[in-house]
Design an enzyme around this catalytic site. Structure first.
Site, PDB file in Angstrom:
ATOM      1  N   SER A 101       0.780  -1.243   0.049  1.00  0.00           N
ATOM      2  CA  SER A 101      -0.113   0.159  -0.243  1.00  0.00           C
ATOM      3  C   SER A 101       0.659   1.453  -0.055  1.00  0.00           C
ATOM      4  O   SER A 101       0.316   2.341   0.047  1.00  0.00           O
ATOM      5  CB  SER A 101      -0.767  -0.100   1.138  1.00  0.00           C
ATOM      6  OG  SER A 101      -1.971  -0.993   0.981  1.00  0.00           O
ATOM      7  N   LYS A 104      -0.012   3.345  -2.808  1.00  0.00           N
ATOM      8  CA  LYS A 104      -1.031   4.440  -2.617  1.00  0.00           C
ATOM      9  C   LYS A 104      -0.497   6.192  -2.669  1.00  0.00           C
ATOM     10  O   LYS A 104      -1.260   6.918  -2.813  1.00  0.00           O
ATOM     11  CB  LYS A 104      -2.024   4.268  -1.446  1.00  0.00           C
ATOM     12  CG  LYS A 104      -2.696   3.097  -1.584  1.00  0.00           C
ATOM     13  CD  LYS A 104      -3.582   2.950  -0.100  1.00  0.00           C
ATOM     14  CE  LYS A 104      -4.550   1.782  -0.454  1.00  0.00           C
ATOM     15  NZ  LYS A 104      -4.049   0.492  -0.360  1.00  0.00           N
ATOM     16  N   SER A 160      -6.137   2.911   4.729  1.00  0.00           N
ATOM     17  CA  SER A 160      -5.412   2.095   3.510  1.00  0.00           C
ATOM     18  C   SER A 160      -6.732   1.409   2.533  1.00  0.00           C
ATOM     19  O   SER A 160      -6.315   0.270   2.295  1.00  0.00           O
ATOM     20  CB  SER A 160      -4.232   1.272   4.032  1.00  0.00           C
ATOM     21  OG  SER A 160      -3.428   0.937   3.021  1.00  0.00           O
TER      22      SER A 160
END
Length: 417
Positions: A101, A104, A160
């Protein structure tokens, strides 16, 4: 030394030696375990400096410089000055690994400027959530419910939430368009180790980044006011169920970045202000963080440390930040964080205009609690605040190769009330 002690030491040494000589299986098992560990490639990118292309730990200690922390198990890591771009130390900086993640950050840096204002609302359709990967981290977005862009970004940064990522991607124009834009933006940032397959960082064949690239991406994101606000948010209220005739419920979400919120065995890091953590089975734990101390701002990225110790990624990141603050000015940089292509070539307009245009408000600050100078045992430490005036001055600037690419002014937040 008495004869009796000499005999005892000889017997002990012989016994220890026999474990490996008479029972070579013990040594063999250790060798086999080492052989199973992935090894960095022999040839890695030299972007940012020739020393960064080398495998293993790279550091140039000067007089009075502290030694690096012991027991660093991350497969790849980097410590850099966020403002000057100097890389203070690195370990397999360009090793292309699954990012989880932390990808991101690239998603936000790409999409966030386009979805303005953050008060824009969107009603979620079932199809927008259908592609969320099994076992994904979620914030709790529901179909047929309405959310602001601000709500969804809080879900991305704090929890997340892959569900929030997919909805924002659809608002941007769909997953394929988002992935294409992310890849193009990575190339503009010179994050050339990065290959984007999914916008949320969910495991996908061929999806990789590197500690070097994630640090570049974080540095770019931190040019944007919205990005900085979301990255530094410790907790916020997120919209819950909508019931006709009743005020909509909310529930609290907390940032999963343990250097902001703390956890058992992990203290909040003094000066932390984000940026993003991640975990998947394939990637292990990944983390990129930014922290300020005594006017100096450092970035750190750690990828896939040992799974044997709980919260190893945060502990190793904190230790590297401590080292970086102590070592600043006492080491010769092993490389540099390069600026974006448009800045590096002196074209100037593209990168700096995008930064200035994106530096807008991040929604209602009253609904979010940011990392701050805490009191008592729950203190979170000092975070970076928002003063984007410098960005306006940079908008028309032309930057040359190797010229400093500064972050906006950084000031301390007020203590949390």
């Amino acid at each position: 030394m008495s004869a009796l002690k000499k005999i005892a030491m000889t017997v002990t040494s012989a016994a220890l030696l026999s474990v490996f000589v008479l029972n070579p299986a013990v040594a063999a098992d250790k060798d086999k375990a080492d052989d199973k560990q992935p090894k960095p490639p022999n040839a890695m990118s030299s972007l940012g400096g020739e020393q960064l292309a080398k495998a293993g730990t790279q550091v140039n200690l000067g007089p009075g410089a502290p030694v690096l922390p012991k027991e660093l198990s991350g497969r790849s890591w980097i410590v850099a000055d966020a403002e000057s771009g100097d890389v203070l130390a690195a370990h397999n900086a360009h090793w292309r690994l699954p990012p989880a993640s932390t990808l991101k950050m690239l998603f936000a840096d790409t999409v966030l400027p386009a979805l303005q204002p953050t008060t824009l609302t969107h009603t979620v359709r079932e199809s927008e959530l259908s592609g969320v990967g099994e076992g994904s981290s979620l914030v709790g977005v529901k179909e047929d419910h309405t959310y602001t862009v601000h709500d969804l970004w809080l879900g991305v940064f704090l929890r997340s939430g892959n569900d929030a990522v997919h909805v924002l991607s659809e608002m941007y124009g769909g997953i394929p368009k988002t992935v294409e834009a992310m890849q193009k933006h990575a190339e503009e940032l010179q994050a050339l180790d990065t290959k984007v397959i999914s916008p949320d960082g969910y495991d996908a064949p061929g999806q990789v980044s590197s500690a070097y690239d994630l640090t570049l991406i974080a540095r770019s994101g931190l040019q944007k006011k919205d990005f900085r606000e979301y990255a530094a948010t410790a907790s916020a209220d997120f919209p819950g169920d909508e019931k006709e005739g009743k005020k909509r419920e909310t529930f609290e979400i907390q940032n999963t970045n343990r250097l902001i919120t703390g956890d058992i065995g992990v203290d909040p890091y003094r000066g932390i202000a984000g940026v993003k953590n991640g975990y998947t089975t394939h990637a292990g734990n990944t983390f990129t963080g930014v922290a300020e101390r005594n006017g100096r701002v450092l970035l750190v990225t750690v990828m896939n440390p040992s799974a044997e110790e709980s919260h190893a990624v945060y502990k190793e990141a904190a230790n590297l930040l401590d080292w970086g603050f102590a070592a600043s000015g006492k080491v010769t940089p092993v490389g540099e964080l390069v600026p974006p292509k448009s800045v590096d070539t002196g074209i100037g307009g593209k990168g700096s205009q995008q930064t200035a245009g994106a530096d807008r408000g991040a929604g209602d600050p009253a609904k979010a609690t940011h990392a701050s100078t805490g009191s008592g045992s729950s203190g979170v430490g000092i975070a970076l605040a928002v003063a984007g005036g410098v960005l306006v001055a940079l908008a028309g600037a032309v930057f040359l190769v190797n010229r400093r690419w500064p972050l906006p002014d950084l000031v301390r937040r007020l203590p949390r009330r």
